[in-house]
Motif scaffolding. Sequence first.
Motif, PDB file in Angstrom:
ATOM      1  N   ARG A  22      32.239  35.159 -77.934  1.00 56.05           N
ATOM      2  CA  ARG A  22      31.616  36.492 -78.085  1.00 56.05           C
ATOM      3  C   ARG A  22      32.070  37.383 -76.926  1.00 56.05           C
ATOM      4  N   GLN A  24      33.656  39.819 -74.267  1.00 52.27           N
ATOM      5  CA  GLN A  24      35.048  40.104 -73.871  1.00 52.27           C
ATOM      6  C   GLN A  24      36.009  39.011 -74.321  1.00 52.27           C
ATOM      7  N   ASP A  43      34.547  27.528 -75.881  1.00 57.10           N
ATOM      8  CA  ASP A  43      33.193  27.997 -75.523  1.00 57.10           C
ATOM      9  C   ASP A  43      32.223  26.838 -75.669  1.00 57.10           C
ATOM     10  N   LEU A  52      34.564  23.789 -75.213  1.00 62.21           N
ATOM     11  CA  LEU A  52      35.071  23.688 -73.840  1.00 62.21           C
ATOM     12  C   LEU A  52      33.984  24.147 -72.879  1.00 62.21           C
ATOM     13  N   ASP A  53      33.400  23.187 -72.168  1.00 60.95           N
ATOM     14  CA  ASP A  53      32.441  23.498 -71.107  1.00 60.95           C
ATOM     15  C   ASP A  53      33.232  23.541 -69.809  1.00 60.95           C
ATOM     16  N   VAL A  54      33.336  24.724 -69.210  1.00 58.07           N
ATOM     17  CA  VAL A  54      34.234  24.886 -68.059  1.00 58.07           C
ATOM     18  C   VAL A  54      33.801  24.092 -66.834  1.00 58.07           C
ATOM     19  N   ASN A  80      37.581  33.413 -68.483  1.00 56.94           N
ATOM     20  CA  ASN A  80      36.672  34.521 -68.794  1.00 56.94           C
ATOM     21  C   ASN A  80      35.203  34.115 -68.788  1.00 56.94           C
ATOM     22  N   TYR A 143      25.469  35.491 -58.659  1.00 58.18           N
ATOM     23  CA  TYR A 143      26.582  36.077 -59.403  1.00 58.18           C
ATOM     24  C   TYR A 143      27.573  36.764 -58.456  1.00 58.18           C
ATOM     25  N   LYS A 147      31.493  35.846 -57.762  1.00 51.32           N
ATOM     26  CA  LYS A 147      32.584  36.760 -58.119  1.00 51.32           C
ATOM     27  C   LYS A 147      33.424  37.153 -56.894  1.00 51.32           C
ATOM     28  N   GLY A 174      33.750  46.784 -64.795  1.00 51.93           N
ATOM     29  CA  GLY A 174      32.470  47.452 -64.531  1.00 51.93           C
ATOM     30  C   GLY A 174      31.509  47.085 -65.645  1.00 51.93           C
ATOM     31  N   ILE A 176      30.314  46.594 -69.147  1.00 52.37           N
ATOM     32  CA  ILE A 176      30.965  46.448 -70.448  1.00 52.37           C
ATOM     33  C   ILE A 176      29.909  46.093 -71.491  1.00 52.37           C
ATOM     34  N   THR A 178      28.488  44.054 -73.783  1.00 47.08           N
ATOM     35  CA  THR A 178      28.540  42.687 -74.316  1.00 47.08           C
ATOM     36  C   THR A 178      27.125  42.114 -74.264  1.00 47.08           C
TER      37      THR A 178
HETATM   38  N1  NAD Z   1      29.635  42.591 -69.428  1.00 46.41           N
HETATM   39  C1  NAD Z   1      29.794  43.088 -68.227  1.00 46.41           C
HETATM   40  O1  NAD Z   1      29.294  44.175 -67.935  1.00 46.41           O
HETATM   41  C2  NAD Z   1      30.633  42.348 -67.204  1.00 46.41           C
HETATM   42  C3  NAD Z   1      30.966  43.046 -66.029  1.00 46.41           C
HETATM   43  C4  NAD Z   1      31.758  42.404 -65.079  1.00 46.41           C
HETATM   44  C5  NAD Z   1      32.219  41.117 -65.305  1.00 46.41           C
HETATM   45  N2  NAD Z   1      31.860  40.475 -66.468  1.00 46.41           N
HETATM   46  C6  NAD Z   1      32.404  39.124 -66.641  1.00 46.41           C
HETATM   47  O2  NAD Z   1      33.138  39.097 -67.855  1.00 46.41           O
HETATM   48  C7  NAD Z   1      33.175  37.750 -68.353  1.00 46.41           C
HETATM   49  C8  NAD Z   1      32.816  37.746 -69.822  1.00 46.41           C
HETATM   50  O3  NAD Z   1      31.451  38.118 -69.953  1.00 46.41           O
HETATM   51  P1  NAD Z   1      30.848  38.930 -71.206  1.00 46.41           P
HETATM   52  O4  NAD Z   1      30.414  40.233 -70.689  1.00 46.41           O
HETATM   53  O5  NAD Z   1      31.773  38.874 -72.373  1.00 46.41           O
HETATM   54  O6  NAD Z   1      29.526  38.044 -71.418  1.00 46.41           O
HETATM   55  P2  NAD Z   1      28.988  37.146 -72.628  1.00 46.41           P
HETATM   56  O7  NAD Z   1      27.723  36.563 -72.119  1.00 46.41           O
HETATM   57  O8  NAD Z   1      28.947  37.956 -73.874  1.00 46.41           O
HETATM   58  O9  NAD Z   1      30.107  36.026 -72.804  1.00 46.41           O
HETATM   59  C9  NAD Z   1      30.252  34.951 -71.911  1.00 46.41           C
HETATM   60  C10 NAD Z   1      30.680  33.732 -72.691  1.00 46.41           C
HETATM   61  O10 NAD Z   1      30.828  32.636 -71.769  1.00 46.41           O
HETATM   62  C11 NAD Z   1      30.332  31.482 -72.397  1.00 46.41           C
HETATM   63  N3  NAD Z   1      29.955  30.429 -71.450  1.00 46.41           N
HETATM   64  C12 NAD Z   1      28.848  30.338 -70.669  1.00 46.41           C
HETATM   65  N4  NAD Z   1      28.840  29.181 -70.002  1.00 46.41           N
HETATM   66  C13 NAD Z   1      29.965  28.505 -70.370  1.00 46.41           C
HETATM   67  C14 NAD Z   1      30.519  27.244 -70.013  1.00 46.41           C
HETATM   68  N5  NAD Z   1      29.895  26.423 -69.158  1.00 46.41           N
HETATM   69  N6  NAD Z   1      31.705  26.886 -70.576  1.00 46.41           N
HETATM   70  C15 NAD Z   1      32.327  27.700 -71.449  1.00 46.41           C
HETATM   71  N7  NAD Z   1      31.854  28.898 -71.833  1.00 46.41           N
HETATM   72  C16 NAD Z   1      30.679  29.299 -71.286  1.00 46.41           C
HETATM   73  C17 NAD Z   1      29.109  31.985 -73.175  1.00 46.41           C
HETATM   74  O11 NAD Z   1      28.714  31.036 -74.179  1.00 46.41           O
HETATM   75  C18 NAD Z   1      29.628  33.295 -73.743  1.00 46.41           C
HETATM   76  O12 NAD Z   1      30.240  33.138 -74.997  1.00 46.41           O
HETATM   77  C19 NAD Z   1      32.212  36.952 -67.461  1.00 46.41           C
HETATM   78  O13 NAD Z   1      32.949  36.237 -66.496  1.00 46.41           O
HETATM   79  C20 NAD Z   1      31.384  38.027 -66.797  1.00 46.41           C
HETATM   80  O14 NAD Z   1      30.852  37.599 -65.569  1.00 46.41           O
HETATM   81  C21 NAD Z   1      31.074  41.054 -67.406  1.00 46.41           C
END
Ligand code: NAD
Length: 240
Positions: A22, A24, A43, A52-54, A80, A143, A147, A174, A176, A178
């Motif tokens: 889901r 990004q 995911d 895939l659990d990172v 990601n 967090y 980061k 910034g 996003i 999601t």
């Molecule tokens: N949305 C924002 O505003 C924003 C801003 C800056 C950075 N980010 C970063 O962007 C990246 C993507 O986030 P997003 O906004 O799409 O959020 P999101 O929560 O929609 O997606 C994150 C995904 O990571 C998966 N995930 C969580 N734990 C996991 C694990 N142990 N193994 C594998 N997958 C796992 C989740 O199931 C989810 O599908 C993240 O690293 C987040 O920190 C997001």
Amino acid sequence: MDGGQVTGRLEGKVVIITGAARGQGLAEAQLFASEGAHIIAGDVLDHEGVYLDVTSAESWSSAVALAVERYGRVDVLLNNAGVRAVAPVHEMPIAEFQRVLDINLIGPLLGIQAVVPHMPRGSSIINVSSLNGLAANVNTSAYTTSKFALRGLTKSAALDLGPLGIRVNAILPGVIRTPMVSYIVDEYEERLASGLPLGRIGEPIDVASAALFLASDDSAWVSGLDLTIDGGQMASTPKL
Ligand SMILES: NC(=O)c1ccc[n+]([C@@H]2O[C@H](COP(=O)([O-])OP(=O)(O)OC[C@H]3O[C@@H](n4cnc5c(N)ncnc54)[C@H](O)[C@@H]3O)[C@@H](O)[C@H]2O)c1
């Protein structure tokens, strides 16, 4: 048109994307596939991709084995997956702080260690950090720490892997739209957007397009970069 074949910017490249169910990650999987890449979409959520659990070295081994079995190599790793935890620093449960570091920092490190032996010269690793890799928001100690550290890991890896012909860069999004921040966006979108030079919050495709540049050969001489994708947010001093 001269009848020549039109090829995508990632034609034939083998790409592993974490957190691809889901947000990004999903946008990146879709964009990269449309540019001709073979995608291993990992995911922990139920979805059409690969489990895939990172945080698990075994999980990384099987995802990379799958890529190598199917395609013989890995050209791009897009780290990601990420999670947030919200609490003031003096009340942050240590287990929660540790969980965020495990997913956001150790996860990308395990990924790097798993893929590098299978990466040819010209490969690319992309780590998704955040503007919280440059400055904090309240109640984001875990967090923000993760980061910042991921930017450090990116720069170290850029040095260590440069001689292998592998580039390593960070993306710093910034706000996003999601699921991760939907509760913030639902409540404050107008205020957030009006504070940004470009007047709107980001969409997953804005980040995916930047990731495409770093994944493709267009960035062949780019390594160790912090690429902010933030509607101009970091160009400004705070508004008083
Ligand atoms: N949305 C924002 O505003 C924003 C801003 C800056 C950075 N980010 C970063 O962007 C990246 C993507 O986030 P997003 O906004 O799409 O959020 P999101 O929560 O929609 O997606 C994150 C995904 O990571 C998966 N995930 C969580 N734990 C996991 C694990 N142990 N193994 C594998 N997958 C796992 C989740 O199931 C989810 O599908 C993240 O690293 C987040 O920190 C997001």
